[in-house]
Design an enzyme around this catalytic site. Structure first.
Site: not given
Ligand SMILES: Cc1ncc(C[n+]2csc(CCOP(=O)(O)OP(=O)(O)O)c2C)c(N)n1
Ligand SMILES: [Mg+2]
Length: 602
Positions: A73, A135-136, A185, A501
């Site tokens: 979803e 449920f749900q 529903k 990052m």
């Molecule tokens: C759903 C979610 N969980 C955690 C984060 C924290 N976060 C920000 S950037 C990142 C790393 C992203 O890794 P990747 O997709 O490999 O991108 P890169 O920075 O390596 O280009 C994380 C864990 C987030 N922004 N969103």
């Protein structure tokens, strides 16, 4: 008899197509489908389940509405967002009660933060069971109340059509946003009458007023008299479809423009007045111009912390003109000297009209000295990166070449992380709407499903997702949807083997202690090329800088199925410039440990 106009606060909504009956016997579910048809919906994304099953039955018969069966979803929600970005129309997602609905929450929050018009329709347990921990059962209305523009729980079948019409109106008008329609529903199952509303009654919902003439004139006067203005352009300019007006404003003032992460493409990157993106990873020229400005004209932007850095030191010399359709934004973070509530298109057109009058009597701004200063920053501190000495691929290079070879007509959709910032920095956006990303919430997993939704909405466009190896693993199951439904998106996975990052912050602020950011790329689990193959897509891998162009060209030549390119890139690349979170923009570093020399501005 068949044609009605919906009005709310005097604003007519598009009439439903000819032939839409005003009253006709129907079940609640049938009336929901009829309402969607009357609103011109052609595509919805969703997954069925017990509580929403009655809706899926008449949906099966609709000749107008294509239902795209997603795999999660969250994918339906982001696809609805991508569709909305690409078409300018309301995106629609559908889920069942409980876990189906809660799986939509991230996408709804994302749409809320970035003002994306979507309507989320969820089935709810029968009205008699609500509150019994059936449920749900999940109180999705309660859960999403803080992250929706508005939310409904419908238990009266005769209210369904009106509610859906209202939901679309609320999602699309004013400051756009997500609206939830949760339907019990038994209301879907009950016999009722489809009634198309003659008008919508939304007391308290006021559309933005015409921009105040006096304030617009004040802002124009400031633009004429200021010596160091900056036009700070946010996503609201794209939402208002005001790029043409913005171009006129720039032509009349000659003022420098910065476009936020949400506004990339609102003004062409190639134009000389464009300084790039402001903020944490903005260009030196954009950040510096705001810091030294004597006037900041904010157009549909919200002084987000990623743009301002430490707020009390942001643009310290500037008077602020703040134009926004949402009065709640004005002076929320930075006090506006000239507040203007209104649609950006009208505000900018108003500014243009005044400035044209003034030009006719010989009044134009003199920005020669300002441009000399800005050009100094631009030439001394251009965006750049180092190529790895070992022949491996600099991620910035792969992304830059992608933009250059694919060109400005495509739609680019990003995930969240370093690759997103590089995609914002190193691809030249020339057209409004060509850049789609998750700005406010920063949702990993956005790219694949949003690209899917964008491609469904604009099948004529080439759609490239630029995703991270971490992000890709959150929602890549929608590749199955893309392959089966004939949605040939292209995905560039910028595979640095890390949650890059986060790793960058660990490098800079946690003494290079890489706690839980290594995805162990060397072990190739999963192997993205094999994964693409398993999903019925073409998988390509590129590991050498000299193969980047040929790989992109190969991907461009495949248009019948989705393509995934695994760009294996160097893990140590970092995003620069950078303003450390919570610090002042004055402390920007253009590379690790390198602070720019700031020119004095008189
Ligand atoms: C759903 C979610 N969980 C955690 C984060 C924290 N976060 C920000 S950037 C990142 C790393 C992203 O890794 P990747 O997709 O490999 O991108 P890169 O920075 O390596 O280009 C994380 C864990 C987030 N922004 N969103
Ligand atoms: Mg990564």
């Amino acid at each position: 008899m068949t044609q009605t106009t919906i009005t709310t606060g005097g604003t007519p909504l598009p009439a439903p197509p000819p032939g839409t009956p005003v009253r006709v016997p129907a079940t609640g579910a049938q009336s929901l489908v009829r309402a969607l048809e009357a609103l011109g919906v052609d595509t919805v994304f969703g997954i069925p389940g017990g509580a929403v099953l009655p809706l899926y039955d008449p949906l099966f018969d609709s000749r107008q509405i294509r239902h795209i069966l997603v795999r999660h979803e969250q994918g339906a929600g982001h696809a609805a967002e991508g569709y909305a970005y690409a078409t300018g129309k309301v995106g629609v997602c559908i889920a069942t009660s409980g876990p189906g609905a809660t799986n939509l929450v991230t996408a709804i929050a994302d749409a809320h933060m970035d003002s994306v018009p979507i309507v989320a329709i969820t089935g709810q347990v029968p009205s008699g069971a609500i509150g019994s921990d059936a449920f749900q059962e999940a109180d999705i209305r309660g859960i999403t109340m803080p992250i929706t523009k508005h939310s409904y729980l419908v238990t009266d079948p005769s209210e369904i059509a009106r509610t859906v019409a209202e939901a679309f109106h609320l999602a699309a008008t004013g400051r756009p946003g997500p609206v939830l329609v949760d339907v019990a529903k038994d209301a879907l199952q009950a016999a009722t009458e489809f009634r198309w509303p003659q008008q919508l009654d939304l007391p308290g919902y006021r559309l933005a007023p015409t921009p105040h003439k006096k304030k617009v004139r004040e802002a124009a006067e400031l633009l004429l008299s200021s010596r160091r203005p900056v036009l700070y352009v946010g996503g609201g300019v794209l939402k208002a479809r005001a790029s043409a007006e913005l171009a006129q404003l720039v032509a009349l003032t000659g003022a420098p423009v910065v476009t936020t992460l949400m506004a990339r493409g609102a003004y062409p990157d190639s134009a000389p007045e464009h300084l790039g993106m402001p903020g944490m990873h903005g260009s030196m020229a954009a950040v510096a111009a705001l810091q030294k400005a004597d006037l900041v004209v904010s157009l549909g932007a919200r002084f987000d912390d990623r743009v301002t850095g430490r707020l009390d030191s942001f643009a310290p010399y500037a008077k602020i003109v703040h134009a926004d359709i949402d009065p709640a934004e004005i002076s929320k973070n930075r006090k506006a000297d000239v507040p203007i509530v209104g649609d950006c298109k009208e505000v900018i057109a108003g500014l243009v009209a005044v400035l044209e009058e003034e030009r006719a009597v010989g009044r134009t701004p003199d920005l020669e000295a300002w441009w000399a200063t800005i050009d100094g920053w631009r030439t001394t501190y251009p965006l750049g990166y180092d190529d790895p000495a070992d022949g491996s691929i600099a991620p910035q290079y792969a992304i830059r070449r992608l933009g250059e070879l694919v060109g400005p007509d495509a739609l680019y959709v990003a995930g969240v992380g370093q690759h997103q910032m590089w995609a914002a920095q190193f691809i030249s956006y020339e057209q409004p709407g060509s850049w789609i990303n998750s700005g406010g919430l920063g949702t990993m997993g956005f790219a694949v499903p949003a690209a899917m939704g964008a491609k469904v909405g604009r099948p004529d466009k080439t759609v490239w997702a630029i995703d991270g190896d971490g992000c890709f693993q959150m929602t890549n199951q929608e590749l199955a949807t893309c392959a089966l439904e004939g949605i040939p998106v292209k995905i560039a996975v910028i595979n640095n083997g890390n949650l890059g990052m986060v790793r960058q912050w660990q490098t800079l602020f946690y003494g290079e202690r890489y706690s839980n950011t290594n995805l162990q790329a060397a072990r190739r689990i999963p192997d993205f090329v094999k994964l693409a193959d398993a999903y019925g897509c073409v998988g390509l891998r590129c590991e050498d800088a000299s193969d980047v162009d040929a790989t992109i060209e190969k991907a461009m030549s495949i248009n019948d199925v989705p393509v995934v390119v695994d760009f294996v890139v160097h893990e140590d690349a970092m995003v620069w410039p950078m303003v450390t979170a919570g610090t002042s923009n004055d402390d920007i570093q253009v590379a690790r440990g390198i602070a720019p020399v700031w020119d004095e501005v008189d």
